[in-house]
Design an enzyme around this catalytic site. Structure first.
Site, PDB file in Angstrom:
ATOM      1  N   HIS A 119       0.730  -1.263   0.004  1.00  0.00           N
ATOM      2  CA  HIS A 119       0.197   0.135   0.181  1.00  0.00           C
ATOM      3  C   HIS A 119       0.700   1.149   0.113  1.00  0.00           C
ATOM      4  O   HIS A 119       1.797   1.441   0.976  1.00  0.00           O
ATOM      5  CB  HIS A 119      -1.140   0.071   1.333  1.00  0.00           C
ATOM      6  CG  HIS A 119      -1.683   1.278   1.275  1.00  0.00           C
ATOM      7  ND1 HIS A 119      -3.068   1.049   1.516  1.00  0.00           N
ATOM      8  CD2 HIS A 119      -1.242   2.567   1.219  1.00  0.00           C
ATOM      9  CE1 HIS A 119      -3.629   2.576   1.650  1.00  0.00           C
ATOM     10  NE2 HIS A 119      -2.502   3.382   1.492  1.00  0.00           N
ATOM     11  N   LYS A 159      -9.977  -0.311  -4.936  1.00  0.00           N
ATOM     12  CA  LYS A 159      -9.901   0.539  -3.616  1.00  0.00           C
ATOM     13  C   LYS A 159     -11.047   1.337  -3.064  1.00  0.00           C
ATOM     14  O   LYS A 159     -11.563   1.975  -4.060  1.00  0.00           O
ATOM     15  CB  LYS A 159      -8.540   1.395  -3.678  1.00  0.00           C
ATOM     16  CG  LYS A 159      -8.488   2.346  -2.495  1.00  0.00           C
ATOM     17  CD  LYS A 159      -8.025   1.818  -1.145  1.00  0.00           C
ATOM     18  CE  LYS A 159      -7.959   2.628   0.063  1.00  0.00           C
ATOM     19  NZ  LYS A 159      -6.828   3.050   0.495  1.00  0.00           N
ATOM     20  N   ASP A 168       1.968   2.765   3.296  1.00  0.00           N
ATOM     21  CA  ASP A 168       1.122   3.856   3.154  1.00  0.00           C
ATOM     22  C   ASP A 168       2.133   5.276   3.156  1.00  0.00           C
ATOM     23  O   ASP A 168       1.792   6.395   3.262  1.00  0.00           O
ATOM     24  CB  ASP A 168       0.443   3.964   4.461  1.00  0.00           C
ATOM     25  CG  ASP A 168      -0.700   5.172   3.983  1.00  0.00           C
ATOM     26  OD1 ASP A 168      -1.296   5.444   2.737  1.00  0.00           O
ATOM     27  OD2 ASP A 168      -1.370   5.628   4.920  1.00  0.00           O
TER      28      ASP A 168
HETATM   29  C1  NCD Z   1      -2.763   9.410   2.165  1.00  0.00           C
HETATM   30  C2  NCD Z   1      -2.445  10.402   0.984  1.00  0.00           C
HETATM   31  O1  NCD Z   1      -1.830  11.510   1.504  1.00  0.00           O
HETATM   32  O2  NCD Z   1      -2.727  10.365   0.036  1.00  0.00           O
HETATM   33  N1  NCD Z   1      -2.589  10.039   3.664  1.00  0.00           N
HETATM   34  C3  NCD Z   1      -2.533   9.478   4.727  1.00  0.00           C
HETATM   35  O3  NCD Z   1      -2.584  10.092   5.718  1.00  0.00           O
HETATM   36  N2  NCD Z   1      -2.320   8.037   4.758  1.00  0.00           N
HETATM   37  C4  NCD Z   1      -4.252   8.885   2.032  1.00  0.00           C
HETATM   38  C5  NCD Z   1      -4.584   7.753   2.858  1.00  0.00           C
HETATM   39  O4  NCD Z   1      -4.095   6.538   2.606  1.00  0.00           O
HETATM   40  O5  NCD Z   1      -5.444   7.562   3.702  1.00  0.00           O
HETATM   41 ZN    ZN Z   2      -2.864   5.321   1.656  1.00  0.00          ZN
END
Ligand code: NCD
Ligand code: ZN
Length: 345
Positions: A14, A100, A248
């Protein structure tokens, strides 16, 4: 004491690459460490069709440095008007690895997300029939729900019902942040798994709010209290195939993080493996690191394990306080800190 670890090359299940010039500068950080990555579709406009995803994949491939083998795995951004036939075609032709689901307005660039999850049930039925993985940002967006309770509330209001209604649908509960999510995933069947970020293993919510507001520790879902962090560490290092690596990594420029309305997202890609292995070392679970980083994800997604290997060694690494993308400053996760493990290659 283990001072060096060689494992099958990990994947990042992710992350966010963005697009354009920023994308070209951030892709190499991930391609250096990982064999594949599940690429989030929350661009503006979002990646909602097979054609958009194929074009985005091509742009990412141009950004992969010469001689580096890296495969982006694309996702379809689900909306209230998703065309299930196009999604199924995209999956069948290998363009989409997953779809998603963002509840509308849950996070960055999610305004086009799903306004009522139950409206998506016909698309989910098709995904279940065609065996397409569903990745979920699991937070409710209701204004009356406290931001620290939004993940737990999502489980109770939506996820339990969704998993019960589609018992064969493979679901990744993404970037989980609570013991409630850990318990839910463990109690569910093998079709339900979760990714865990490095930040949620390292910090609790104090890191965001004590000693002044700390925008570089702010992401969504927000870090929770310490009991939850400890539950996540136990889950990640405990050997269950239901939990795997997903950084992430969400790059935002320093000035956009340090503003009156700072963006949510932590740029975890540059020192991702060093960050994760530190946690496994602290938990005396280095023997579980390869499972979490390199084996559980491919098993869940039914993809082969990467054949090549990477090595990490015990050595001090000073993470720069700031890096540059498109000539602008960006703060990496652990910026300004010294880590105890080095990525050798
Ligand atoms: C992500 C983003 O900036 O695209 N931000 C985050 O805080 N994780 C979006 C997401 O995955 O929630
Ligand atoms: Zn994310």
């Amino acid at each position: 004491m283990t001072d060096s670890l060689t494992i099958h090359r990990p994947d990042d299940w992710h992350l966010h690459f963005r697009d354009g010039a920023i994308m070209r500068d951030v892709v190499p950080f991930t391609a250096r460490q990982f064999g594949r990555a599940i690429v989030m579709p929350n661009l503006t406009p979002p990646v909602t069709t097979t054609a958009l995803a194929a074009a985005y994949r091509d742009r990412i491939m141009v950004a992969v440095p010469e001689g580096v083998s890296f495969t982006p795995l694309m996702t379809c951004y689900l909306t209230d008007t998703t065309d299930a036939d196009d999604l199924a075609r995209g999956a069948a032709t290998g363009v989409f690895t997953a779809a998603k689901m963002y509840p509308a307005n849950a996070t960055t660039n999610s305004a086009a997300g799903v306004s009522n999850i139950e409206n998506l049930y016909p698309v989910l039925a098709r995904m279940e029939a065609d065996d397409i993985v569903l990745c979920i940002h699991g937070e409710v967006t209701d204004h009356d729900i406290d931001v620290f309770d939004r993940e737990k509330e999502f489980i109770d209001r939506h996820l339990r019902g969704l998993v019960a209604n589609f018992p064969k649908l493979r679901v990744v509960f993404e970037h989980i942040t609570t013991s409630d999510a850990v318990d839910f995933v463990l109690a569910s069947g093998p079709q339900v798994a979760a990714t865990i970020t490095p930040q949620h293993l390292h910090i609790n919510r104090n890191a965001m709010l004590v000693g002044g507001i700390q925008p570089h520790n702010y992401c969504l879902p927000v870090a929770k209290r310490e009991t939850h962090r400890l539950a996540l560490r136990k889950a990640a290092t405990g050997g269950s195939g239901k939990f795997f690596l997903g950084t992430d990594s969400a790059p935002h420029l320093k000035r956009d993080k340090e503003s009156a309305c700072g963006c949510a997202g932590i740029f975890g890609a540059p020192y991702a493996l060093e960050s994760y292995i530190t946690v496994f070392d602290e938990e005396c679970a280095l023997d579980q690191f390869e499972g979490f980083a390199s084996l559980h994800g491919p098993a869940f997604y039914r993809l082969p394990v990467n054949e090549d290997t990477v090595t990490l060694e015990r050595a001090e690494v000073a993470v720069p306080a700031c890096l540059h993308v498109t000539g602008e400053e960006i703060v990496p996760w652990h910026g300004g800190q010294v880590l105890g493990w080095r990525f050798v290659g």
